[in-house]
Design a protein around this motif. Structure first.
Motif, PDB file in Angstrom:
ATOM      1  N   GLY A 181     -16.533 -36.854  11.715  1.00 32.20           N
ATOM      2  CA  GLY A 181     -15.361 -37.600  12.155  1.00 32.20           C
ATOM      3  C   GLY A 181     -14.275 -37.680  11.103  1.00 32.20           C
ATOM      4  O   GLY A 181     -14.466 -37.328   9.929  1.00 32.20           O
ATOM      5  N   SER A 182     -13.117 -38.146  11.522  1.00 35.09           N
ATOM      6  CA  SER A 182     -11.989 -38.294  10.596  1.00 35.09           C
ATOM      7  C   SER A 182     -12.348 -39.222   9.450  1.00 35.09           C
ATOM      8  O   SER A 182     -13.012 -40.246   9.644  1.00 35.09           O
ATOM      9  CB  SER A 182     -10.770 -38.842  11.343  1.00 35.09           C
ATOM     10  N   GLY A 183     -11.890 -38.867   8.260  1.00 42.28           N
ATOM     11  CA  GLY A 183     -12.189 -39.650   7.081  1.00 42.28           C
ATOM     12  C   GLY A 183     -11.169 -40.756   6.835  1.00 42.28           C
ATOM     13  O   GLY A 183     -10.135 -40.830   7.518  1.00 42.28           O
ATOM     14  N   PRO A 184     -11.412 -41.607   5.833  1.00 36.19           N
ATOM     15  CA  PRO A 184     -10.553 -42.774   5.583  1.00 36.19           C
ATOM     16  C   PRO A 184      -9.311 -42.479   4.735  1.00 36.19           C
ATOM     17  O   PRO A 184      -8.491 -43.367   4.533  1.00 36.19           O
ATOM     18  CB  PRO A 184     -11.497 -43.709   4.827  1.00 36.19           C
ATOM     19  N   LEU A 185      -9.166 -41.242   4.242  1.00 35.79           N
ATOM     20  CA  LEU A 185      -8.074 -40.941   3.330  1.00 35.79           C
ATOM     21  C   LEU A 185      -6.719 -41.102   4.029  1.00 35.79           C
ATOM     22  O   LEU A 185      -6.476 -40.497   5.071  1.00 35.79           O
ATOM     23  CB  LEU A 185      -8.221 -39.516   2.793  1.00 35.79           C
ATOM     24  N   GLU A 186      -5.845 -41.908   3.427  1.00 31.70           N
ATOM     25  CA  GLU A 186      -4.531 -42.160   4.026  1.00 31.70           C
ATOM     26  C   GLU A 186      -3.450 -41.247   3.479  1.00 31.70           C
ATOM     27  O   GLU A 186      -2.483 -40.946   4.166  1.00 31.70           O
ATOM     28  CB  GLU A 186      -4.140 -43.622   3.801  1.00 31.70           C
ATOM     29  N   GLN A 187      -3.587 -40.825   2.222  1.00 30.46           N
ATOM     30  CA  GLN A 187      -2.623 -39.918   1.608  1.00 30.46           C
ATOM     31  C   GLN A 187      -3.358 -38.754   0.966  1.00 30.46           C
ATOM     32  O   GLN A 187      -4.474 -38.925   0.452  1.00 30.46           O
ATOM     33  CB  GLN A 187      -1.786 -40.640   0.547  1.00 30.46           C
ATOM     34  N   ALA A 188      -2.759 -37.594   1.002  1.00 28.72           N
ATOM     35  CA  ALA A 188      -3.404 -36.394   0.458  1.00 28.72           C
ATOM     36  C   ALA A 188      -3.683 -36.567  -1.036  1.00 28.72           C
ATOM     37  O   ALA A 188      -2.939 -37.244  -1.761  1.00 28.72           O
ATOM     38  CB  ALA A 188      -2.509 -35.179   0.671  1.00 28.72           C
ATOM     39  N   ASN A 212     -14.449 -42.663  -5.037  1.00 33.23           N
ATOM     40  CA  ASN A 212     -13.502 -43.376  -5.891  1.00 33.23           C
ATOM     41  C   ASN A 212     -12.071 -43.233  -5.387  1.00 33.23           C
ATOM     42  O   ASN A 212     -11.268 -44.165  -5.509  1.00 33.23           O
ATOM     43  CB  ASN A 212     -13.582 -42.866  -7.333  1.00 33.23           C
ATOM     44  N   GLN A 213     -11.744 -42.046  -4.838  1.00 34.37           N
ATOM     45  CA  GLN A 213     -10.381 -41.813  -4.364  1.00 34.37           C
ATOM     46  C   GLN A 213     -10.197 -42.171  -2.888  1.00 34.37           C
ATOM     47  O   GLN A 213      -9.133 -41.930  -2.316  1.00 34.37           O
ATOM     48  CB  GLN A 213      -9.992 -40.349  -4.595  1.00 34.37           C
ATOM     49  N   GLY A 214     -11.245 -42.764  -2.284  1.00 34.99           N
ATOM     50  CA  GLY A 214     -11.118 -43.238  -0.914  1.00 34.99           C
ATOM     51  C   GLY A 214     -11.122 -42.152   0.136  1.00 34.99           C
ATOM     52  O   GLY A 214     -10.570 -42.334   1.228  1.00 34.99           O
ATOM     53  N   ALA A 215     -11.757 -41.007  -0.191  1.00 31.98           N
ATOM     54  CA  ALA A 215     -11.757 -39.886   0.748  1.00 31.98           C
ATOM     55  C   ALA A 215     -12.993 -39.850   1.634  1.00 31.98           C
ATOM     56  O   ALA A 215     -12.979 -39.211   2.690  1.00 31.98           O
ATOM     57  CB  ALA A 215     -11.632 -38.569  -0.004  1.00 31.98           C
ATOM     58  N   VAL A 216     -14.095 -40.525   1.217  1.00 27.19           N
ATOM     59  CA  VAL A 216     -15.319 -40.567   2.027  1.00 27.19           C
ATOM     60  C   VAL A 216     -15.840 -41.999   2.068  1.00 27.19           C
ATOM     61  O   VAL A 216     -15.643 -42.779   1.130  1.00 27.19           O
ATOM     62  CB  VAL A 216     -16.422 -39.624   1.466  1.00 27.19           C
ATOM     63  N   GLY A 266      -7.117 -38.012   6.343  1.00 27.47           N
ATOM     64  CA  GLY A 266      -8.016 -37.998   7.487  1.00 27.47           C
ATOM     65  C   GLY A 266      -9.031 -36.879   7.501  1.00 27.47           C
ATOM     66  O   GLY A 266      -9.745 -36.705   8.501  1.00 27.47           O
ATOM     67  N   ALA A 267      -9.125 -36.105   6.409  1.00 27.04           N
ATOM     68  CA  ALA A 267     -10.082 -34.994   6.377  1.00 27.04           C
ATOM     69  C   ALA A 267     -11.507 -35.514   6.518  1.00 27.04           C
ATOM     70  O   ALA A 267     -11.894 -36.497   5.881  1.00 27.04           O
ATOM     71  CB  ALA A 267      -9.932 -34.221   5.072  1.00 27.04           C
ATOM     72  N   SER A 268     -12.291 -34.854   7.360  1.00 27.85           N
ATOM     73  CA  SER A 268     -13.694 -35.250   7.539  1.00 27.85           C
ATOM     74  C   SER A 268     -14.518 -34.759   6.362  1.00 27.85           C
ATOM     75  O   SER A 268     -14.091 -33.894   5.593  1.00 27.85           O
ATOM     76  CB  SER A 268     -14.239 -34.661   8.838  1.00 27.85           C
ATOM     77  N   MET A 269     -15.709 -35.313   6.217  1.00 28.75           N
ATOM     78  CA  MET A 269     -16.614 -34.859   5.161  1.00 28.75           C
ATOM     79  C   MET A 269     -16.939 -33.379   5.344  1.00 28.75           C
ATOM     80  O   MET A 269     -17.010 -32.625   4.364  1.00 28.75           O
ATOM     81  CB  MET A 269     -17.899 -35.694   5.156  1.00 28.75           C
ATOM     82  N   ALA A 270     -17.138 -32.974   6.585  1.00 23.55           N
ATOM     83  CA  ALA A 270     -17.445 -31.561   6.857  1.00 23.55           C
ATOM     84  C   ALA A 270     -16.304 -30.663   6.395  1.00 23.55           C
ATOM     85  O   ALA A 270     -16.528 -29.596   5.812  1.00 23.55           O
ATOM     86  CB  ALA A 270     -17.702 -31.366   8.350  1.00 23.55           C
ATOM     87  N   GLU A 271     -15.073 -31.098   6.636  1.00 25.77           N
ATOM     88  CA  GLU A 271     -13.917 -30.303   6.223  1.00 25.77           C
ATOM     89  C   GLU A 271     -13.805 -30.240   4.708  1.00 25.77           C
ATOM     90  O   GLU A 271     -13.475 -29.195   4.144  1.00 25.77           O
ATOM     91  CB  GLU A 271     -12.642 -30.891   6.832  1.00 25.77           C
TER      92      GLU A 271
END
Length: 386
Positions: free
Chosen positions: A34-41, A61-65, A94-99
């Protein structure tokens, strides 16, 4: 009866456990895909020698997962843990863990971070150090310098030593083969020598990814292969009634068009002038060919042509010779090749600079003389500072 009751309860518990495990697996898969929590690249740095545990911790730490554990379990299940590649990677919002796993294990060039660009221009070799801003997805310049004229900035030395820095050679349209070879010699990340000067026109202007230690001759070979394909395609798609007989003549014509104008929109018109002149048996009378006869492509003339040079009999002086010169006078880009192959249909046989960076075209000598007089006035005004 008691044992039957115990067995029945055990089966029930096992079913419940299996159901819960199945639900947990489905939930975990949903989290992973599913979509991840990252708000900014972000630009994720994956150092050489690191592992998935450290990468997953950095992503958390960077809020990506949401869960480094699920990230690692998913990578293990996909059999990608051992495929982790060092580099700098752009992780989109919004990158997923799989991505993300796919990005850091796919391999190839980094997609963000620092890039060093060696720009081979008509006048000089310039070096630019730039970094991708993940928020805007645009490169921001950190330093630029001319190796032959300026001191090397410290940031260039630092970034060149980093393992995830990318390197690129950007070859401008209209440079000569001598300029390309001399510029490659000035790039301290490359190795090897170029045994002989490549034929003029045989190198494709483009941007080429390189790596520290790459052989200069191999880069030249890549440029030649690309140009061969472009010339072949232009020749295949050419107009049937062109006054050129071979792909080499098409390349010569394209190189003249390239040197005559830097305005993409008028290449077809410039091409039509030369085609019309060839069809009418008129001399091409183009200054860039005369300049090439003086310099042989080894540097920039840096001054105006002398009357004696305009009258001098060289193989490239199109004020003296009939038809095309014997070789190209530069390395033309795709647009000039296409213009040479399929020029616009016009009655123009003259053109002169118009003071805006482009040219004024004419069908008759009288019209051309008026355009020349206007250009001379513009030159005089500029010289006087008005």
């Amino acid at each position: 009866m008691m044992w039957r009751h115990i067995a029945s309860n055990a089966v029930t518990m096992l079913i419940v456990l299996l159901f819960l495990m199945g639900g947990l697996i489905l939930w975990g898969k949903g989290q992973y895909d599913g979509s991840g929590p990252l708000e900014q690249a972000i630009c994720l740095q994956v150092p050489s020698g690191t592992n998935m545990r450290r990468v997953s911790a950095e992503l958390e730490n960077q809020g990506a997962v949401t869960s480094p554990v699920i990230f690692r379990m998913g990578a293990d299940y996909a059999d990608k843990t051992s495929q982790l590649k060092a580099g700098s990677y752009l992780v989109d919002p919004g990158a997923s863990m799989a991505e993300i796993v796919d990005v850091v294990t796919r391999g190839g060039a980094s997609t963000c971070g620092t890039e060093v660009v060696y720009r081979i221009g008509v006048n000089r070799l310039g070096v630019q150090v730039r970094e991708l801003d993940p928020q805007t997805n645009r490169f921001e310049e950190r330093a630029s310098f001319t190796p032959a004229e300026e001191a090397t900035p410290d940031i260039y030395v630092q970034k060149k030593a980093q393992g995830d820095t990318r390197f690129r050679v950007a070859l401008a349209e209209g440079v000569t083969s001598w300029q390309v070879v001399e510029s490659l010699k000035g790039m301290d990340v490359l190795e090897g020598t170029v045994a002989e000067l490549p034929p003029e026109g045989s190198l494709a202007p483009d941007s080429y990814e390189v790596r520290p230690g790459d052989d200069r001759a191999e880069i030249i070979a890549r440029m030649q292969s690309a140009q061969e394909l472009r010339v072949a395609e232009a020749w295949q798609n050419r107009d049937e009634d062109l006054p050129v007989q071979t792909p080499e003549e098409l390349l010569i014509l394209a190189s003249i068009i390239e040197k005559e104008t830097g305005v993409a929109e008028e290449r077809g018109q410039v091409a039509s002038v030369f085609v019309n002149r060839l069809n009418r048996g008129m001399r091409l009378q183009t200054d860039p060919t005369v300049i090439y006869g003086v310099t042989k492509g080894q540097g920039v003339l840096g001054r105006g042509l002398r009357r004696s040079e305009l009258r001098a009999a060289t193989p490239w002086n199109t004020y003296v010779i009939e038809g095309l010169p014997p070789t190209p006078i530069a390395n033309p880009g795709t647009q000039s090749l296409e213009a040479a192959a399929r020029p616009l249909e016009t009655d123009y046989v003259f053109f002169v600079a118009d003071g805006t960076g482009g040219h004024a075209f004419a069908k008759t000598l009288d019209e051309h003389n008026r355009n020349v007089a206007k250009w001379r006035r513009i030159e005089a005004e500029r010289a006087s500072g008005n």
